[in-house]
Design a protein around this motif. Sequence first.
Motif, PDB file in Angstrom:
ATOM      1  N   ILE A  22       0.874  -1.170   0.000  1.00 50.38           N
ATOM      2  CA  ILE A  22       0.000   0.000   0.000  1.00 50.38           C
ATOM      3  C   ILE A  22       0.909   1.217   0.000  1.00 50.38           C
ATOM      4  O   ILE A  22       1.755   1.375   0.883  1.00 50.38           O
ATOM      5  N   GLU A  23       0.757   2.054  -0.986  1.00 51.08           N
ATOM      6  CA  GLU A  23       1.518   3.299  -1.109  1.00 51.08           C
ATOM      7  C   GLU A  23       0.528   4.437  -0.902  1.00 51.08           C
ATOM      8  O   GLU A  23      -0.519   4.472  -1.556  1.00 51.08           O
ATOM      9  N   HIS A  24       0.824   5.352   0.028  1.00 46.19           N
ATOM     10  CA  HIS A  24      -0.081   6.474   0.268  1.00 46.19           C
ATOM     11  C   HIS A  24       0.735   7.688   0.681  1.00 46.19           C
ATOM     12  O   HIS A  24       1.668   7.564   1.485  1.00 46.19           O
ATOM     13  N   THR A  25       0.384   8.849   0.161  1.00 43.14           N
ATOM     14  CA  THR A  25       1.138  10.065   0.446  1.00 43.14           C
ATOM     15  C   THR A  25       1.122  10.426   1.928  1.00 43.14           C
ATOM     16  O   THR A  25       2.044  11.077   2.408  1.00 43.14           O
ATOM     17  N   ALA A  26       0.113  10.016   2.665  1.00 42.26           N
ATOM     18  CA  ALA A  26       0.050  10.317   4.101  1.00 42.26           C
ATOM     19  C   ALA A  26       1.081   9.513   4.893  1.00 42.26           C
ATOM     20  O   ALA A  26       1.378   9.849   6.038  1.00 42.26           O
ATOM     21  N   TRP A  27       1.653   8.464   4.305  1.00 41.96           N
ATOM     22  CA  TRP A  27       2.594   7.593   5.002  1.00 41.96           C
ATOM     23  C   TRP A  27       4.020   7.768   4.511  1.00 41.96           C
ATOM     24  O   TRP A  27       4.804   6.815   4.492  1.00 41.96           O
ATOM     25  N   MET A  28       4.390   8.964   4.105  1.00 42.51           N
ATOM     26  CA  MET A  28       5.749   9.234   3.650  1.00 42.51           C
ATOM     27  C   MET A  28       6.555   9.765   4.829  1.00 42.51           C
ATOM     28  O   MET A  28       6.206  10.785   5.414  1.00 42.51           O
ATOM     29  N   PHE A  29       7.616   9.065   5.181  1.00 44.25           N
ATOM     30  CA  PHE A  29       8.461   9.443   6.310  1.00 44.25           C
ATOM     31  C   PHE A  29       9.825   9.886   5.779  1.00 44.25           C
ATOM     32  O   PHE A  29      10.821   9.185   5.918  1.00 44.25           O
ATOM     33  N   ASP A  30       9.851  11.052   5.135  1.00 44.38           N
ATOM     34  CA  ASP A  30      11.057  11.499   4.449  1.00 44.38           C
ATOM     35  C   ASP A  30      12.150  12.025   5.381  1.00 44.38           C
ATOM     36  O   ASP A  30      13.213  12.398   4.930  1.00 44.38           O
ATOM     37  N   GLY A  31      11.920  12.018   6.668  1.00 46.91           N
ATOM     38  CA  GLY A  31      12.938  12.442   7.622  1.00 46.91           C
ATOM     39  C   GLY A  31      13.880  11.325   8.045  1.00 46.91           C
ATOM     40  O   GLY A  31      14.757  11.539   8.866  1.00 46.91           O
ATOM     41  N   LEU A  32      13.702  10.146   7.489  1.00 46.11           N
ATOM     42  CA  LEU A  32      14.549   9.008   7.852  1.00 46.11           C
ATOM     43  C   LEU A  32      15.977   9.203   7.348  1.00 46.11           C
ATOM     44  O   LEU A  32      16.205   9.824   6.300  1.00 46.11           O
ATOM     45  N   ARG A  33      16.932   8.661   8.048  1.00 48.03           N
ATOM     46  CA  ARG A  33      18.351   8.829   7.712  1.00 48.03           C
ATOM     47  C   ARG A  33      18.688   8.333   6.302  1.00 48.03           C
ATOM     48  O   ARG A  33      19.462   8.952   5.595  1.00 48.03           O
ATOM     49  N   HIS A  34      18.094   7.236   5.873  1.00 49.11           N
ATOM     50  CA  HIS A  34      18.400   6.653   4.562  1.00 49.11           C
ATOM     51  C   HIS A  34      17.246   6.859   3.577  1.00 49.11           C
ATOM     52  O   HIS A  34      17.045   6.048   2.673  1.00 49.11           O
ATOM     53  N   TRP A  35      16.496   7.944   3.746  1.00 46.86           N
ATOM     54  CA  TRP A  35      15.285   8.177   2.949  1.00 46.86           C
ATOM     55  C   TRP A  35      15.534   8.084   1.449  1.00 46.86           C
ATOM     56  O   TRP A  35      14.802   7.406   0.743  1.00 46.86           O
ATOM     57  N   GLU A  36      16.521   8.749   0.939  1.00 46.10           N
ATOM     58  CA  GLU A  36      16.729   8.779  -0.515  1.00 46.10           C
ATOM     59  C   GLU A  36      16.991   7.381  -1.066  1.00 46.10           C
ATOM     60  O   GLU A  36      16.423   6.997  -2.082  1.00 46.10           O
ATOM     61  N   HIS A  37      17.833   6.611  -0.397  1.00 43.39           N
ATOM     62  CA  HIS A  37      18.105   5.233  -0.822  1.00 43.39           C
ATOM     63  C   HIS A  37      16.841   4.380  -0.716  1.00 43.39           C
ATOM     64  O   HIS A  37      16.485   3.665  -1.654  1.00 43.39           O
ATOM     65  N   ASP A  38      16.178   4.468   0.444  1.00 45.72           N
ATOM     66  CA  ASP A  38      14.990   3.641   0.678  1.00 45.72           C
ATOM     67  C   ASP A  38      13.876   3.980  -0.308  1.00 45.72           C
ATOM     68  O   ASP A  38      13.223   3.088  -0.846  1.00 45.72           O
ATOM     69  N   ARG A  39      13.649   5.265  -0.558  1.00 49.75           N
ATOM     70  CA  ARG A  39      12.578   5.673  -1.478  1.00 49.75           C
ATOM     71  C   ARG A  39      12.887   5.231  -2.900  1.00 49.75           C
ATOM     72  O   ARG A  39      12.011   4.729  -3.603  1.00 49.75           O
ATOM     73  N   ALA A  40      14.130   5.400  -3.331  1.00 50.71           N
ATOM     74  CA  ALA A  40      14.516   4.962  -4.675  1.00 50.71           C
ATOM     75  C   ALA A  40      14.320   3.454  -4.823  1.00 50.71           C
ATOM     76  O   ALA A  40      13.830   2.980  -5.859  1.00 50.71           O
ATOM     77  N   LEU A  41      14.661   2.700  -3.786  1.00 54.34           N
ATOM     78  CA  LEU A  41      14.494   1.249  -3.819  1.00 54.34           C
ATOM     79  C   LEU A  41      13.017   0.868  -3.883  1.00 54.34           C
ATOM     80  O   LEU A  41      12.629  -0.026  -4.646  1.00 54.34           O
ATOM     81  N   MET A  42      12.186   1.543  -3.115  1.00 51.34           N
ATOM     82  CA  MET A  42      10.740   1.263  -3.159  1.00 51.34           C
ATOM     83  C   MET A  42      10.149   1.595  -4.529  1.00 51.34           C
ATOM     84  O   MET A  42       9.326   0.838  -5.053  1.00 51.34           O
ATOM     85  N   LEU A  43      10.559   2.705  -5.117  1.00 48.87           N
ATOM     86  CA  LEU A  43      10.053   3.070  -6.449  1.00 48.87           C
ATOM     87  C   LEU A  43      10.488   2.049  -7.495  1.00 48.87           C
ATOM     88  O   LEU A  43       9.717   1.697  -8.385  1.00 48.87           O
ATOM     89  N   GLU A  44      11.727   1.557  -7.376  1.00 47.54           N
ATOM     90  CA  GLU A  44      12.195   0.517  -8.287  1.00 47.54           C
ATOM     91  C   GLU A  44      11.402  -0.773  -8.076  1.00 47.54           C
ATOM     92  O   GLU A  44      10.995  -1.429  -9.041  1.00 47.54           O
ATOM     93  N   LEU A  45      11.175  -1.145  -6.822  1.00 50.48           N
ATOM     94  CA  LEU A  45      10.377  -2.330  -6.518  1.00 50.48           C
ATOM     95  C   LEU A  45       8.983  -2.211  -7.132  1.00 50.48           C
ATOM     96  O   LEU A  45       8.502  -3.138  -7.785  1.00 50.48           O
ATOM     97  N   GLU A  46       8.351  -1.073  -6.945  1.00 54.58           N
ATOM     98  CA  GLU A  46       7.001  -0.875  -7.483  1.00 54.58           C
ATOM     99  C   GLU A  46       6.995  -0.924  -9.007  1.00 54.58           C
ATOM    100  O   GLU A  46       6.099  -1.512  -9.607  1.00 54.58           O
ATOM    101  N   ALA A  47       7.997  -0.330  -9.640  1.00 57.59           N
ATOM    102  CA  ALA A  47       8.047  -0.271 -11.104  1.00 57.59           C
ATOM    103  C   ALA A  47       8.378  -1.617 -11.744  1.00 57.59           C
ATOM    104  O   ALA A  47       7.812  -1.973 -12.780  1.00 57.59           O
ATOM    105  N   ARG A  48       9.281  -2.381 -11.123  1.00 57.74           N
ATOM    106  CA  ARG A  48       9.777  -3.596 -11.754  1.00 57.74           C
ATOM    107  C   ARG A  48       9.247  -4.889 -11.167  1.00 57.74           C
ATOM    108  O   ARG A  48       9.333  -5.935 -11.810  1.00 57.74           O
ATOM    109  N   CYS A  49       8.710  -4.834  -9.935  1.00 57.92           N
ATOM    110  CA  CYS A  49       8.416  -6.074  -9.224  1.00 57.92           C
ATOM    111  C   CYS A  49       6.984  -6.150  -8.707  1.00 57.92           C
ATOM    112  O   CYS A  49       6.677  -7.012  -7.883  1.00 57.92           O
ATOM    113  N   ALA A  50       6.135  -5.245  -9.149  1.00 58.11           N
ATOM    114  CA  ALA A  50       4.762  -5.214  -8.646  1.00 58.11           C
ATOM    115  C   ALA A  50       3.800  -4.820  -9.760  1.00 58.11           C
ATOM    116  O   ALA A  50       4.197  -4.172 -10.727  1.00 58.11           O
TER     117      ALA A  50
END
Length: 76
Positions: A22-50
Amino acid sequence: EEHGSAEELLATLRGLGVTHLIEHTAWMFDGLRHWEHDRALMLELEARCATPLFQNERGAVLALNETCAPGAGGGP
């Protein structure tokens, strides 16, 4: 931040029995230490694996595939 590829993340999620995301804009935690890496990985997962089952401007419900499609460079 422990995963280096969408394939690794997919394997971990499937191993835990996760079948949908489930992807929802209300659940974005962009203050995390590894946010950029984690977000890029999730976007890749969604694009290629879902497969999107439902999408709108606020989010999506996606079913995880058994495998990931090849990446833009032709490999996984």
